[in-house]
Design a protein around this motif. Structure first.
Motif, PDB file in Angstrom:
ATOM      1  N   GLY A  52      34.377  81.217 -78.866  1.00  0.00           N
ATOM      2  CA  GLY A  52      35.561  80.945 -79.729  1.00  0.00           C
ATOM      3  C   GLY A  52      35.355  80.407 -80.991  1.00  0.00           C
ATOM      4  N   THR A  53      34.208  79.525 -81.175  1.00  0.00           N
ATOM      5  CA  THR A  53      33.901  79.060 -82.600  1.00  0.00           C
ATOM      6  C   THR A  53      33.200  80.283 -83.484  1.00  0.00           C
ATOM      7  N   SER A  54      32.559  81.014 -82.831  1.00  0.00           N
ATOM      8  CA  SER A  54      32.015  82.183 -83.371  1.00  0.00           C
ATOM      9  C   SER A  54      32.964  83.155 -83.930  1.00  0.00           C
ATOM     10  N   ALA A  55      34.067  83.447 -83.141  1.00  0.00           N
ATOM     11  CA  ALA A  55      35.292  84.424 -83.402  1.00  0.00           C
ATOM     12  C   ALA A  55      35.844  83.862 -84.713  1.00  0.00           C
ATOM     13  N   LEU A  56      36.000  82.573 -84.920  1.00  0.00           N
ATOM     14  CA  LEU A  56      36.680  81.933 -85.869  1.00  0.00           C
ATOM     15  C   LEU A  56      36.085  82.145 -87.255  1.00  0.00           C
ATOM     16  N   ALA A  57      34.551  81.762 -87.353  1.00  0.00           N
ATOM     17  CA  ALA A  57      33.599  82.113 -88.252  1.00  0.00           C
ATOM     18  C   ALA A  57      33.404  83.437 -88.659  1.00  0.00           C
ATOM     19  N   VAL A  58      33.636  84.323 -87.559  1.00  0.00           N
ATOM     20  CA  VAL A  58      33.449  85.688 -88.129  1.00  0.00           C
ATOM     21  C   VAL A  58      34.687  86.203 -88.935  1.00  0.00           C
ATOM     22  N   PHE A 155      36.470  90.064 -76.495  1.00  0.00           N
ATOM     23  CA  PHE A 155      35.714  89.755 -75.057  1.00  0.00           C
ATOM     24  C   PHE A 155      34.392  88.843 -75.625  1.00  0.00           C
ATOM     25  N   PHE A 156      33.585  89.373 -76.661  1.00  0.00           N
ATOM     26  CA  PHE A 156      32.387  88.697 -76.817  1.00  0.00           C
ATOM     27  C   PHE A 156      32.455  87.763 -78.009  1.00  0.00           C
ATOM     28  N   GLY A 157      33.712  87.540 -78.615  1.00  0.00           N
ATOM     29  CA  GLY A 157      33.813  86.925 -79.902  1.00  0.00           C
ATOM     30  C   GLY A 157      32.974  87.241 -81.136  1.00  0.00           C
ATOM     31  N   ILE A 158      32.773  88.654 -81.083  1.00  0.00           N
ATOM     32  CA  ILE A 158      31.988  89.146 -82.359  1.00  0.00           C
ATOM     33  C   ILE A 158      32.848  89.950 -83.294  1.00  0.00           C
ATOM     34  N   GLY A 159      31.908  90.283 -84.655  1.00  0.00           N
ATOM     35  CA  GLY A 159      32.666  91.031 -85.575  1.00  0.00           C
ATOM     36  C   GLY A 159      32.869  92.500 -85.017  1.00  0.00           C
ATOM     37  N   LEU A 192      40.211  86.769 -85.677  1.00  0.00           N
ATOM     38  CA  LEU A 192      41.229  85.634 -85.794  1.00  0.00           C
ATOM     39  C   LEU A 192      42.098  85.632 -84.297  1.00  0.00           C
ATOM     40  N   THR A 193      42.582  87.005 -84.027  1.00  0.00           N
ATOM     41  CA  THR A 193      43.119  87.172 -82.764  1.00  0.00           C
ATOM     42  C   THR A 193      42.531  86.290 -81.647  1.00  0.00           C
ATOM     43  N   ALA A 194      41.012  86.649 -81.554  1.00  0.00           N
ATOM     44  CA  ALA A 194      40.402  86.029 -80.197  1.00  0.00           C
ATOM     45  C   ALA A 194      40.418  84.595 -80.690  1.00  0.00           C
ATOM     46  N   ALA A 195      40.127  84.000 -81.717  1.00  0.00           N
ATOM     47  CA  ALA A 195      40.093  82.621 -82.024  1.00  0.00           C
ATOM     48  C   ALA A 195      41.315  81.867 -81.806  1.00  0.00           C
TER      49      ALA A 195
END
Length: 259
Positions: A52-58, A155-159, A192-195
């Motif tokens: 979740g934190t990674s998704a926001l940063a990405v 699913f993975f919180g990646i770019g 942003l959606t995942a975050a």
């Protein structure tokens, strides 16, 4: 003696800088290291919290990098909106499923994805030839590819730029420079959606995210400066970075399977 929270913040800044630097220097695939860095270096122990934190940063880094591409005219806005419209649905579905998957199993799948990304980096990014945008019936293909790419990203919180760029080229016929610029809008929208979905469940470490993003901005600036000087060694950098990704993936697999 430094307080534990301050140490974690400084480490998060350093890790964010490393990710931002690699993204600016070699392009797609750099953000794949955000989750393992958050887990094994920064000290975010919950896999879902790290994702979740990674998704926001990405998402923040993608939108920041979108600005210079948009100014240079490298964004095909119609394709970007079509791709993102279905992709955010996929990202919401993917992130919802990801939250429900056992954390250790999720890390095993993530490590396997890292190996795939490394292989794609070793193969190199093809230019795709001249600009043929827009191909006939491109809109339905953009919508379909966007849905799948968004689901994987969520699913993975990646770019997911390593998948989105060739997907845009295949579906619409745009040349690679436009695909890269256009992909950033999708990457930011998916992240942003995942975050938001993870934030609804309390699965974002906000202080760590802020430090990680701040470091990413600085690292991205330094990477952009270095990119011009190291342009002739870009192939060698890709090989080295792919090797790092594979090594980290193996480490994640060993840790996860033992746990």
């Amino acid at each position: 003696m430094l307080q534990p929270d301050l140490i974690q913040t400084l480490v998060a800044i350093a890790c964010g800088s490393a990710v931002g630097f690699s993204l600016a220097l070699i392009g797609g695939g750099g953000s794949i290291l955000a989750v393992p860095l958050l887990l094994y270096v920064v000290g975010v122990h919950d896999p879902h919290l790290a994702i979740g934190t990674s998704a926001l940063a990405v998402a923040v880094n993608a939108f920041a990098n979108l600005i210079p591409h948009a100014r240079a005219g490298h964004v095909r806005w119609k394709a970007a909106f079509i791709f993102a419209a279905t992709g955010v649905v996929g990202a919401f579905i993917g992130s919802t499923i990801g939250k429900a998957v056992n954390g250790q199993r999720l890390l095993v799948l993530f490590a396997l994805l890292m190996i795939v990304v490394a292989v794609l980096m070793l193969r190199g990014r093809r230019s795709g030839g001249p600009d043929r945008y827009p191909l006939s019936h491109a809109n339905p293909r953009l919508a379909g590819v966007g849905l799948g790419a968004g689901a994987l990203s969520g699913f993975f919180g990646i770019g997911g730029g390593f998948l989105i760029v060739p997907g845009l080229m295949l579906a619409s016929g745009m040349e690679i420079i436009h695909a890269i610029g256009t992909s950033l809008f999708a990457v930011g929208s998916f992240g942003l959606t995942a975050a938001v979905n993870y934030a609804r469940s309390g699965l974002i470490d906000w202080p760590v995210a802020g430090a990680f993003i701040g470091g990413g901005v600085v690292g991205g600036w330094l990477g952009a400066l270095g990119a011009k000087r190291l342009a002739k060694t870009r192939g060698a950098l890709n090989i080295v970075f792919a090797g790092v990704i594979i090594a980290v993936a193996i480490y994640m697999l060993v840790r996860s399977l033992r746990g």
